[in-house]
Write an enzyme that holds these catalytic residues in place. Structure first.
Site, PDB file in Angstrom:
ATOM      1  N   GLU A   1      51.776  31.847  44.686  1.00  0.00           N
ATOM      2  CA  GLU A   1      51.934  33.247  45.071  1.00  0.00           C
ATOM      3  C   GLU A   1      50.793  33.770  45.951  1.00  0.00           C
ATOM      4  O   GLU A   1      49.669  33.266  45.892  1.00  0.00           O
ATOM      5  CB  GLU A   1      52.041  34.109  43.805  1.00  0.00           C
ATOM      6  CG  GLU A   1      53.248  33.713  42.972  1.00  0.00           C
ATOM      7  CD  GLU A   1      53.441  34.553  41.722  1.00  0.00           C
ATOM      8  OE1 GLU A   1      54.602  34.718  41.315  1.00  0.00           O
ATOM      9  OE2 GLU A   1      52.449  35.045  41.141  1.00  0.00           O
TER      10      GLU A   1
ATOM     11  N   CYS B   1      45.263  38.493  49.092  1.00  0.00           N
ATOM     12  CA  CYS B   1      44.696  37.677  48.042  1.00  0.00           C
ATOM     13  C   CYS B   1      45.383  36.311  48.153  1.00  0.00           C
ATOM     14  O   CYS B   1      46.575  36.192  47.866  1.00  0.00           O
ATOM     15  CB  CYS B   1      45.027  38.376  46.721  1.00  0.00           C
ATOM     16  SG  CYS B   1      44.233  37.672  45.322  1.00  0.00           S
TER      17      CYS B   1
ATOM     18  N   CYS C   1      45.838  25.965  38.079  1.00  0.00           N
ATOM     19  CA  CYS C   1      44.378  25.899  37.996  1.00  0.00           C
ATOM     20  C   CYS C   1      43.992  25.093  36.765  1.00  0.00           C
ATOM     21  O   CYS C   1      44.633  25.192  35.723  1.00  0.00           O
ATOM     22  CB  CYS C   1      43.788  27.308  37.904  1.00  0.00           C
ATOM     23  SG  CYS C   1      41.974  27.314  37.895  1.00  0.00           S
TER      24      CYS C   1
ATOM     25  N   CYS D   1      40.803  29.356  31.801  1.00  0.00           N
ATOM     26  CA  CYS D   1      40.281  30.633  31.287  1.00  0.00           C
ATOM     27  C   CYS D   1      41.349  31.304  30.418  1.00  0.00           C
ATOM     28  O   CYS D   1      42.519  31.376  30.801  1.00  0.00           O
ATOM     29  CB  CYS D   1      39.874  31.553  32.441  1.00  0.00           C
ATOM     30  SG  CYS D   1      38.681  30.787  33.546  1.00  0.00           S
TER      31      CYS D   1
ATOM     32  N   CYS E   1      43.688  34.343  31.730  1.00  0.00           N
ATOM     33  CA  CYS E   1      44.314  34.244  33.056  1.00  0.00           C
ATOM     34  C   CYS E   1      45.681  33.561  32.983  1.00  0.00           C
ATOM     35  O   CYS E   1      45.818  32.485  32.406  1.00  0.00           O
ATOM     36  CB  CYS E   1      43.386  33.454  33.976  1.00  0.00           C
ATOM     37  SG  CYS E   1      44.091  33.107  35.580  1.00  0.00           S
TER      38      CYS E   1
ATOM     39  N   CYS F   1      44.910  40.991  39.369  1.00  0.00           N
ATOM     40  CA  CYS F   1      44.022  39.856  39.071  1.00  0.00           C
ATOM     41  C   CYS F   1      44.482  39.104  37.835  1.00  0.00           C
ATOM     42  O   CYS F   1      44.701  39.704  36.782  1.00  0.00           O
ATOM     43  CB  CYS F   1      42.612  40.351  38.787  1.00  0.00           C
ATOM     44  SG  CYS F   1      41.713  40.843  40.220  1.00  0.00           S
TER      45      CYS F   1
HETATM   46  N1  SAH Z   1      39.523  31.060  40.204  1.00  0.00           N
HETATM   47  C1  SAH Z   1      38.708  32.017  40.823  1.00  0.00           C
HETATM   48  C2  SAH Z   1      39.479  32.989  41.690  1.00  0.00           C
HETATM   49  C3  SAH Z   1      40.801  33.477  41.176  1.00  0.00           C
HETATM   50  S1  SAH Z   1      40.785  34.533  39.778  1.00  0.00           S
HETATM   51  C4  SAH Z   1      37.883  32.754  39.808  1.00  0.00           C
HETATM   52  O1  SAH Z   1      38.148  32.626  38.626  1.00  0.00           O
HETATM   53  O2  SAH Z   1      36.957  33.435  40.208  1.00  0.00           O
HETATM   54  C5  SAH Z   1      40.278  36.072  40.466  1.00  0.00           C
HETATM   55  C6  SAH Z   1      39.634  37.031  39.486  1.00  0.00           C
HETATM   56  O3  SAH Z   1      40.592  37.514  38.516  1.00  0.00           O
HETATM   57  C7  SAH Z   1      38.504  36.420  38.662  1.00  0.00           C
HETATM   58  O4  SAH Z   1      37.365  37.235  38.755  1.00  0.00           O
HETATM   59  C8  SAH Z   1      39.058  36.409  37.248  1.00  0.00           C
HETATM   60  O5  SAH Z   1      38.027  36.517  36.311  1.00  0.00           O
HETATM   61  C9  SAH Z   1      39.979  37.605  37.261  1.00  0.00           C
HETATM   62  N2  SAH Z   1      41.009  37.592  36.233  1.00  0.00           N
HETATM   63  C10 SAH Z   1      41.702  36.524  35.778  1.00  0.00           C
HETATM   64  N3  SAH Z   1      42.575  36.902  34.826  1.00  0.00           N
HETATM   65  C11 SAH Z   1      42.454  38.244  34.690  1.00  0.00           C
HETATM   66  C12 SAH Z   1      43.103  39.232  33.885  1.00  0.00           C
HETATM   67  N4  SAH Z   1      44.053  38.904  33.024  1.00  0.00           N
HETATM   68  N5  SAH Z   1      42.723  40.524  34.027  1.00  0.00           N
HETATM   69  C13 SAH Z   1      41.761  40.870  34.900  1.00  0.00           C
HETATM   70  N6  SAH Z   1      41.119  39.984  35.708  1.00  0.00           N
HETATM   71  C14 SAH Z   1      41.456  38.683  35.591  1.00  0.00           C
HETATM   72 FE1  SF4 Z   2      41.434  29.456  37.271  1.00  0.00          FE
HETATM   73 FE2  SF4 Z   2      42.292  31.816  36.414  1.00  0.00          FE
HETATM   74 FE3  SF4 Z   2      39.970  30.850  35.522  1.00  0.00          FE
HETATM   75 FE4  SF4 Z   2      40.177  31.688  38.073  1.00  0.00          FE
HETATM   76  S1  SF4 Z   2      40.363  32.943  36.247  1.00  0.00           S
HETATM   77  S2  SF4 Z   2      39.235  29.777  37.338  1.00  0.00           S
HETATM   78  S3  SF4 Z   2      42.314  31.094  38.513  1.00  0.00           S
HETATM   79  S4  SF4 Z   2      41.996  29.940  35.178  1.00  0.00           S
END
Ligand code: SAH
Ligand code: SF4
Length: 348
Positions: free
Chosen positions: A92, A105, A112, A116, A119, A337
């Site tokens: 996406e 974005c 990934c 995390c 996410c 995000c």
């Molecule tokens: N993988 C990279 C970039 C993509 S994620 C990274 O982790 O930095 C982009 C941003 O979204 C990151 O700062 C991550 O911490 C945030 N993010 C992920 N899941 C989220 C959620 N459920 N609510 C708010 N921010 C989130």
């Molecule tokens: Fe991967 Fe989501 Fe963690 Fe970013 S926040 S590193 S996209 S798992």
């Protein structure tokens, strides 16, 4: 041989391709003009190219490889597209309009591997890296959409879509080069940000290979216990190592670093965490972006209330550094995000 993706080629490579197919080098500039000035991707409409070259290009090159699988528009104007790759995977891209800005974005991977807990992308696991062409095509596609809609273009690119950009580092560095190239997308380097979960050796590699492009680190936890619970990468590279790399990055590049910080009720949005974060940020040349948790498949994690967020901000603001709260854009279409995940709905 796999056809060359024309958006991915540097000027010199494009000239090389012209010579290979027996055409003069100046055709490269004409092609670039079609691709980046006119945003044309149909060889038949590149009217000043000879038919013989068009035939050769059809056999040896492509301008697009992605198919649009779905498009969703949020009440706030944010648009999310799902693309299908030639090998049948989905990822996406999100376009976020605001006053005078069109931010995109972009995704750097399909899925990934970082796992995390907050996410949605993590739930897909890792499928593969996107190619240079696939990354750049997202920006070109949105440019074409905007051209047809209101004549505007993408102004800002953030690598915060699916994936961990530094796990696809060389390709993302090349993508940034094409994005700032005057003969390519011609964006200002200041309008591009790459976000990482904090892979320490890759932060230093980034500082070496692309010091001119801004990096943001997803900090998300203000101490090792909380951060390790949320982000498995912290067990491998705990905060001490992360901050050493962050400081080295700041020293090597002279850039201000952005820390992204997710706000989760009772975990990261507490008075104690605000104090820890204040301590972290007041020691370095950085700014903090606060991101209230967006809902996803994040079991057990809850977004804080407005009052809790404001109390956190008050505590943090005593630090005297720049703090910004990121507004969730497109939450109704799961475009905010951390909300991107596999999308298979087909366009009718
Ligand atoms: N993988 C990279 C970039 C993509 S994620 C990274 O982790 O930095 C982009 C941003 O979204 C990151 O700062 C991550 O911490 C945030 N993010 C992920 N899941 C989220 C959620 N459920 N609510 C708010 N921010 C989130
Ligand atoms: Fe991967 Fe989501 Fe963690 Fe970013 S926040 S590193 S996209 S798992």
């Amino acid at each position: 041989m796999k056809p060359a993706h024309l958006l991915a080629l540097e000027s010199e490579e494009l000239k090389g391709l012209m010579l290979e197919v027996g055409e003069p080098a100046f055709r490269a500039a004409q092609l670039q003009d079609w691709l980046f000035q006119h945003l044309e991707v149909d060889f038949d409409r590149m009217t000043n190219l000879p038919q013989s070259l068009v035939e050769k290009l059809r056999n040896s090159a492509v301008c697009t490889v992605l198919k649009t699988a779905s498009v969703q528009e949020s009440r706030d104007g944010t648009i999310k597209w799902a693309f299908e790759t030639p090998d049948g995977h989905f990822f996406e891209t999100v376009m976020i309009p605001s006053e005078g800005r069109r931010s995109i974005c972009v995704s750097s991977q399909i899925g990934c591997a970082m796992g995390c807990t907050f996410c949605r992308t993590a739930t897909m696991g890792f499928i593969r890296n996107l190619t240079l062409g696939e990354i750049l095509e997202q920006v070109h596609f949105v440019n074409r959409h905007l051209r047809d809609k209101d004549g505007s273009r993408v102004t800002n690119v953030i690598f915060m879509g699916m994936g961990e950009p530094l796990q696809n580092l060389d390709i993302v560095v090349s993508a940034c080069r094409r994005l700032i190239s005057p003969s390519g997308f011609n964006l200002s380097r200041r309008k591009i940000t790459v976000s990482t979960s904090g892979i320490v050796p890759k932060i230093l590699e980034w500082a070496e290979k692309a010091p001119e492009i801004k990096l943001a680190i997803s900090l998300n936890g203000s101490n090792d216990a909380v951060r390790s619970e949320l982000m498995p990468i912290n067990r491998r590279y705990p905060l001490e190592k992360l901050f050493a790399a962050a400081d080295e990055y700041i020293r090597l590049t002279g850039q201000k670093l952005t820390f992204e910080y997710i706000l989760i009720k009772d975990k990261t949005c507490t008075t104690e965490a605000a104090r820890e974060l204040r301590h972290i940020a007041s020691h370095r040349n950085c700014k903090i972006n606060l991101i209230p948790l967006n809902k996803g498949d994040n079991a057990g994690l809850v977004a804080p209330s407005e009052e809790e967020i404001e109390a956190f901000e008050r505590e943090l603001n005593r630090g005297g550094f720049q703090v910004l709260r990121r507004k969730a854009r497109g939450p109704d279409i799961y475009a905010a995000c951390g909300q991107l995940a596999k999308e298979q709905k087909k366009v009718a």
